[in-house]
Design an enzyme around this catalytic site. Structure first.
Site, PDB file in Angstrom:
ATOM      1  N   CYS A 227       0.831  -1.198   0.000  1.00 46.57           N
ATOM      2  CA  CYS A 227       0.000   0.000   0.000  1.00 46.57           C
ATOM      3  C   CYS A 227       0.871   1.256   0.000  1.00 46.57           C
ATOM      4  O   CYS A 227       0.369   2.352  -0.155  1.00 46.57           O
ATOM      5  CB  CYS A 227      -0.966  -0.001   1.179  1.00 46.57           C
TER       6      CYS A 227
ATOM      7  N   GLU B 240      -6.153   1.935  -7.482  1.00 46.89           N
ATOM      8  CA  GLU B 240      -4.990   1.192  -6.974  1.00 46.89           C
ATOM      9  C   GLU B 240      -4.886  -0.126  -7.745  1.00 46.89           C
ATOM     10  O   GLU B 240      -5.829  -0.911  -7.769  1.00 46.89           O
ATOM     11  CB  GLU B 240      -5.196   0.908  -5.476  1.00 46.89           C
TER      12      GLU B 240
END
Lengths: 231, 266
Positions: free
Chosen positions: A12, A114
């Site tokens: 992340c 993402e």
């Protein structure tokens, strides 16, 4: 290289967009990275001395491949294509090689969402302020970094950027355990960040105690105002 | 084929249902993992609730001593833990060692918990009146962690939660549960009383049971933004403290590429 492709981009805090100020910067970045991407050592994670392993599941690999397809269809230039990579002896593994997109724009899905895969997007902008607008307008605000030798630019960037974890010449600014980890905007829901000092507050609740032990000789009488107002 | 079990009240327990765990480098199923029913989760919650009063009253310095032993055990077993991460997640062993070390940093921080819980004190806030704030544990807290850092992200949560005096239920990713489980077993081995640390495996049913349970006072979550938002909404509506970390798009801004090939020598 490591920040984009390490752990196959499944971090992340992975750098997934390189925002280059000026075409010369972008051209030089792409030209520097291409031979390095071609030399990435990919194989089963349990082997030593590799740069990247596979993606975690077949579904996730297919999702990443879908993003790559989407970027191509949206008109971005796929200058390094890691699709179709096979590892000898591990033909059924979920491998995808390093991918590099140039000429990505903010309206493309590969820029907005993402991917969590080994895909780096190069976005070309005209100035530091344009770069900061691009980042501040993004839905997410987890990590970011600035590569520069210019202290004034670094100060402007760290002060004005709408992101929770910021690096200056540090590509993966994951805070150490005695600070706390957390993004801004839609990268974190809640009031406190993870671990470090914020964890002390998150995992405890404050109790405020006020205590008085009057001496037995003190006459007790009714009080109608705050004791802090007396004398 | 082996099954990764739950850890409830210091005992390893299986479930009727299981899920497959795959090695992503080969595409082959290498083991199974228990898939908790609501009843399994309730057992874990009951164990954590029962362990709370005694753990809450254990002096912080004693709680810290467990963390010191835990750190030592993690270092001794690093090779094995790293192998489990690489086998189930797919990341390289060097990278897995990096994540484990970043996880151990959090255990080191938790060793300082007596200092961190010192509180605040004011003398004579009124005539003969003293006031202080202290920081008390919440009770049973839970952590739900993602596939991408199977060793590190659980260690972001429970060393501090437990050192602060809470009891804990971890629900690690069902895609790569073995490392998180092995780490939790080492904490047990470090001398933690039974029921203070519990691990349940599974999917949606396990998560929803944790979110709705009255006895669970706080939830820490790391995952994708849509799930983080849903967990925050549902957990907050149930009156819990929630921290839910979601997705990211991390931009690196490059102002100018360096103009030299090697750094200048002084």
């Amino acid at each position: 290289m490591g920040a984009a492709y390490g752990s196959c981009g499944e971090r992340c805090m992975a750098i997934s967009v390189a925002v280059c100020v000026g075409d010369e910067t972008a051209d030089r970045l792409v030209e520097t990275m291409l031979p390095k991407i071609a030399k990435l050592k990919v194989g089963p994670g349990t082997d030593k001395g590799l740069d990247m392993g596979p993606l975690v599941t077949a579904e996730h690999r297919d999702k990443v491949l879908g993003f790559i397809e989407d970027g191509v269809n949206a008109g971005a230039s796929l200058v390094a294509d890691g699709r179709g990579l096979t590892v000898a002896g591990h033909e059924e593994g979920y491998f995808v090689g390093g991918c590099l997109f140039d000429n990505v724009t903010a309206d493309m899905r590969i820029s907005q969402e993402e991917i969590l895969g080994p895909v780096l997007c190069v976005v070309r902008v005209g100035s530091l302020d344009d770069a900061m607008h691009l980042i501040n307008d993004h839905e997410y605000g987890n990590g970011t970094c600035l590569f520069t030798r210019d202290g004034e630019a670094a100060r402007r960037f760290t002060d004005g950027i709408e992101v929770g974890m910021v690096g200056v010449n540090v590509p993966l600014p994951v805070p150490v355990a005695y600070h706390s980890f957390g993004g801004w905007k839609r990268s974190l829901f809640g009031d406190l960040h993870a671990y470090g000092p914020d964890a002390v507050r998150f995992y405890t609740r404050r109790k405020a105690v006020s205590q008085r032990w009057p001496s037995v000789s003190e006459a007790t009488r009714a009080e109608f105002s705050f004791p802090t107002n007396q004398r | 084929m082996s099954v990764v079990s739950h850890l409830i009240n210091g005992e390893l327990l299986e479930s009727q249902r299981t899920l497959d765990v795959t090695n992503p480098s080969t595409g082959k199923v290498i083991r199974h993992v228990a898939d908790a029913s609501a009843a399994d989760v309730e057992r874990a919650i009951a164990a954590a609730q029962a362990a709370f009063p005694a753990w809450r009253d254990t002096p912080p310095a004693k709680r810290a001593q467990v963390m010191y032993r835990f750190k030592q055990l993690l270092e001794e077993h690093a090779e094995r833990l790293v192998r489990l991460v690489s086998e189930e997640h797919g990341k390289t062993v060097e990278d897995a060692m990096g994540e484990l070390k970043r996880g151990i940093e959090n255990v080191e921080y938790a060793c300082g918990v007596p200092e961190l819980l010192k509180g605040e004190y004011s003398h004579n806030v009124g005539p003969g009146i003293d006031a202080w704030s202290n920081f008390q544990p919440l009770g049973v807290v839970a952590g739900i962690t993602p596939f991408n850092f199977p060793a590190m992200v659980p260690l972001w949560m429970y060393p501090m939660a437990i050192a602060c005096g809470n009891t804990f239920i971890l629900k690690p990713s069902e895609k790569d549960p073995s490392a998180a489980m092995a780490v939790a077993e080492l904490l047990q081995e470090a001398g933690l009383p039974k029921g203070v640390m519990n691990v349940i495996h599974g999917g949606r049913e396990a998560v929803e049971t944790l979110l709705d349970a009255k006895a669970v006072k706080a939830i820490s979550f790391v995952g994708s933004t849509p799930v983080a938002e849903a967990i925050y909404s549902r957990g907050s509506a149930a009156g819990k403290r929630v921290q839910a970390l979601g997705g990211a798009k991390n931009h690196a801004v490059i102002l100018r590429m360096p103009t030299w090939k090697t750094p200048p020598t002084p």
